[in-house]
Design an enzyme around this catalytic site. Structure first.
Site, PDB file in Angstrom:
ATOM      1  N   THR A   1       0.221  -1.145  -0.490  1.00 16.68           N
ATOM      2  CA  THR A   1      -0.265   0.039   0.290  1.00 16.68           C
ATOM      3  C   THR A   1       0.779   1.386   0.070  1.00 16.68           C
ATOM      4  O   THR A   1       2.160   1.377   0.296  1.00 16.68           O
ATOM      5  CB  THR A   1      -1.162  -0.182   1.320  1.00 16.68           C
TER       6      THR A   1
ATOM      7  N   GLU B   1      -5.346  -2.689   4.092  1.00 15.14           N
ATOM      8  CA  GLU B   1      -5.003  -3.693   5.596  1.00 15.14           C
ATOM      9  C   GLU B   1      -6.141  -4.387   5.709  1.00 15.14           C
ATOM     10  O   GLU B   1      -6.092  -4.719   6.805  1.00 15.14           O
ATOM     11  CB  GLU B   1      -4.487  -2.328   6.267  1.00 15.14           C
TER      12      GLU B   1
ATOM     13  N   LYS C   1      -7.964  23.000   8.649  1.00 12.44           N
ATOM     14  CA  LYS C   1      -7.704  23.135  10.174  1.00 12.44           C
ATOM     15  C   LYS C   1      -7.763  25.150   9.677  1.00 12.44           C
ATOM     16  O   LYS C   1      -6.604  25.806   9.807  1.00 12.44           O
ATOM     17  CB  LYS C   1      -6.338  22.995  10.975  1.00 12.44           C
TER      18      LYS C   1
ATOM     19  N   TRP D   1     -11.956  22.674  12.227  1.00 14.57           N
ATOM     20  CA  TRP D   1     -12.028  21.865  11.134  1.00 14.57           C
ATOM     21  C   TRP D   1     -12.652  21.938  10.432  1.00 14.57           C
ATOM     22  O   TRP D   1     -13.935  22.150  10.737  1.00 14.57           O
ATOM     23  CB  TRP D   1     -11.650  20.654  11.865  1.00 14.57           C
TER      24      TRP D   1
END
Lengths: 546, 546
Positions: free
Chosen positions: A187, A332, A441, A446
């Site tokens: 990956t 994963e 940010k 956020w």
């Protein structure tokens, strides 16, 4: 006290044998040039046995890594089973990676052999001299005169068909432990070298069963399934394994991934389940505006790899009667982690509310545990509001990276840190609000780049949109939207149109400081927006608000 | 080389936690007397935790056996999860066994505690003094004055509700190994003492996932499932576990198993899947001749435990539009072994041909391997004709019997010998032609008692029929048919009618030498024809052909 049940290992050998015994006449179809290659599970079975003999004769032993550089095809499927069932490890290489990355990965995995599609031989030209462990190259498809020069430089090369023809269709599979390695896939992170995920037989087996469950993908012998997602991308989401386990009809598109190719294949082969990334289906949606296909055989279009915009889910449903099933996973996680099916008590909800649920990443599938952790390491409540990093755990989730010390930081208390920022609502539906590194940010707040992207992409005159963070002296970071308009718009798309639309959905401070029109948005090798490249392209860009 | 995946144990703890997290509002309904007891998965979860605390306080430790004598109910379900999840072993006792058998089983398993329905206390009266290991009895349901005398004779007794009320709804589950024992169930053979099958967490977990697969039972969160098969019979075919894993709505009939009870429950609760032995559904079929119910919610009536007559499958389909799904299994196989679904290429077959397929026991489910061995130990071909003993193998098949040396003969080369004589056809469908000990040896030929029984039961004026072997001086054995006519027939059923019918289907030498009419055919505790008892009843019987 131990139970008194048989010690029956969960290996791919069971899947292969079962497929042959119960579904010998089932078909596997692959698009090869302008025609289809067709054979049955019985034919696949026989060739897989021949292939196992050939691998043994090439010197492949238990635990050896055997790499592939190949599109989705029946030959690739043969490798999917022959390699792990004879005890070796299938290593699918992402053919869209840079030569440097491929060289690193092959040497790091210590691949012993590489099986490569003839049409992809140009990749070898660039990397062959630097490969340290590969003893033999096997070419799939007839080589041409132009390939001769390259082939003479290789330490050893064979033709796939000649190799199989010389072997017997019987092979005595070794006894395997279910925890033996079966496959691996690297990956590519946003930083540093790619990392290897090493799948066990047990993980792939359980994942296959998981995909056959009624409330996940419900893979069935009555399905015709087309994985458009590449077989080098998290094992085509495990579909070649689950399809074979179920005895489903299989359709492989080869290298033919244009929307028109897919529409034609779905129509001609009566595909019931197709699986791929959102950009593929956005392309199909655009095609369907001007051309007509009979896609009525579809029961589910599985979308993963990146977030499916709600507008896309709605448009497929309303304009074409097609059902999108939104799923989430990672290399994963084998990859299936969540699926956004509708729960029993939502079936009577208004359509609008159902679409909102289906646009989330969904419910953790059985055997996968999910939780969100906030910045203090506290588990977030399932309120659909509080954000945290998604952690997952389960028998098909990686426990580390192959020969890689960077693994440690990816785990906390036995859970894998996904890097995705999520909310989980009271119904248990997980929604990705951003990647940890893609959040913007702005001051103390956020801003979700994903939310802005999805909103912009609902605009009827927008083809694609990506939002990145750009440094800002006052606010630290501010959002910049990079937008591709639909082709041949008259009058052309304007910033004002988009702002007008966004203003109804977001507070003023969340709106992008600028919108830039581009011909195409850079994508990664697996079709996601490549934020890293976009950021580079706009490294010198100065916001009008500065 | 080992894979690098998480070591995530497949235990019932995952099922319990998942059910609570994703389906807290899902309902579990139990028929209690004339009304329904209803609560949610959240309520079930809380009480299961309280129960685990109560078990610990009663002195139950890891590996201890905890027995139940109970009907299908929510309390039994709580025991299904609390006992294994706290590391102990759930031991379901067949309440229809004789006192002697129960005493043997409880002492052999060394049960530490017994949880018993108040209505079943009379069973205890007969066996309590002989139990050697039981430290405590827990009564489920309010005890009456009449129970007082019995209760005072017990070493310790508690009320289930009082026990739970005194405990906290939190419990720290221990870390379990997936191979730890989770449950046990004794199977009564035709000879000797019952034998104990000891299920592991892994076996039950995989079996649960197996039942959720699209091509097996497809257990789903959108289902309402009623296990009529008792929870003391191979864990109600594993349904309480698979339902909870999927998050399905659960309906338990308690002791109310008459056809009218079942029809009313299906109608009132909108049951989508009901599961039980053929005699139950034959009873329902008879009821539907005279009474009307809305059973349209049913998507599948699962039939197992004994062969479903094809005539029953057809009648449910044609007269009531209800779909029977025929399955096969044994206590030793957890129990799901085969399911007779229709394959993709059979969907266009004539109805008649489909019924014939669906009357077979079906295809081995994923994770279960099947084969037939002839008398010389050779594997039989899959031709639908050659007969052999069925052997099975898989992660939820027993590897032996608990503390029992008779186990050895039940296995050959790692396969379990089922004692069923079968054919397997070219499509992979297994069909039981007989039990090894129920085949009738006439001269050099074998006659299938099951085939005769099924044929006789297709007669419109026959309720039930069993066929046994009777010694014969010339032929060694000859078939005798024992038949129950439908009630109130006018004119009464005659032997000639049945012979006329059979003569069209069987060669003359396979016809029964006699037909005897009886009021009822003896059945075992789990509703199968009890051939042992029938043989005893006709031990003195002399065939007219002798």
């Amino acid at each position: 006290m131990r139970g008194l049940m048989m010690e029956y290992p969960l290996t791919l050998q069971h899947i292969l044998q079962r497929a042959y015994r119960f579904f010998p006449a089932q078909e596997i179809a692959t698009k090869v040039g302008p025609t289809m290659h067709r054979y049955t599970y019985a034919g696949f079975y026989e060739r897989t046995y021949r292939l196992a003999n050939a691998l043994a004769r090439l010197g492949i032993r238990r635990g050896d890594r055997v790499a592939t550089i190949a599109w989705n095809s029946y030959r690739h499927l043969e490798l999917y089973f022959a390699v792990p069932c004879m005890g070796a490890v299938l290593h699918t290489l992402n053919l869209r990676l840079s030569p440097d990355q491929l060289v690193f990965i092959i040497n790091h995995a210590e691949d012993k052999a590489i099986f490569i599609d003839q049409t992809l031989l140009p990749i070898l030209e660039k990397i062959a001299p630097q490969l340290e462990t590969v003893k033999c190259f096997v070419v799939m498809g007839a080589t041409s005169a132009a390939d001769a020069t390259l082939l003479t430089t290789l330490p050893c090369h064979e033709g796939y068909e000649q190799l199989l023809a010389a072997e017997e269709p019987q092979f005595a599979w070794p006894e395997l432990d279910e925890n033996d390695a079966a496959a691996m896939c690297y990956t590519s992170g946003t930083t540093g070298n790619p990392k290897g995920v090493l799948y066990s037989h047990r993980a792939i087996f359980l994942h296959s069963i998981g995909e056959c469950m009624a409330d996940t993908l419900a893979v069935s012998q009555s399905d015709t399934i087309m994985p458009v997602v590449p077989m080098f991308h998290a094992n085509a989401w495990g579909l070649p394994f689950s399809m074979t386990l179920a005895g489903a009809r299989q359709v492989y598109p080869g290298p033919h991934l244009h929307p028109r190719d897919l529409a034609e294949l779905i129509q001609a082969e009566r595909v019931t389940v197709a699986a791929g990334v959102p950009t593929l289906w956005l392309g199909l949606l655009a095609l369907l505006e001007s051309e007509r296909y009979d896609l009525s055989s579809i029961r589910e279009m599985v979308v993963g790899g990146a977030a499916a915009p709600q507008s896309m889910i709605e448009r497929f449903a309303r304009e074409h009667g097609l059902h999108i099933l939104h799923a989430w996973g990672m290399t994963e996680t084998s990859p299936l982690g969540t699926v956004a099916g509708i729960k029993y008590y939502m079936q009577d909800w208004p359509e609008e509310k159902q679409f909102a649920v289906r646009a989330k990443q969904g419910l953790a599938v059985p055997m996968v545990d999910v939780r969100g952790l906030d910045e203090d390491g506290q588990e977030i409540p399932w309120d659909g509001k509080t954000q945290g990093e998604l952690l997952v755990r389960g028998p098909w989730v990686t426990a580390g990276y192959y020969h890689d010390k960077r693994g440690g930081a990816a785990f906390v208390d036995g859970w894998f840190r996904t890097g995705d920022v999520v909310t989980i609502d009271a119904d248990g539906y997980m929604q990705i609000v951003d990647r940890t590194k893609d959040l913007i940010k702005s001051g103390w707040e956020w801003i979700s780049s994903v939310a802005l992207e999805n909103a912009i992409m609902t605009h009827p005159r927008v083809a694609e949109a990506a939002v990145i963070a750009v440094p800002h002296p006052r606010w630290q970071e501010r959002p910049l939207a990079v937008v591709t308009p639909k082709p041949n718009l008259e009058p052309p798309l304007t910033k004002a149109e988009i702002y007008e639309d966004l203003a109804q959905k977001f507070p003023k401070w969340e709106l992008p400081d600028d919108i830039v029109f581009v011909d195409a948005i850079p994508k990664t090798s697996v079709g996601k927006f490549d934020k890293k490249v976009i950021r580079q392209q706009f490294a010198e860009y100065r916001l009008p608000t500065v």
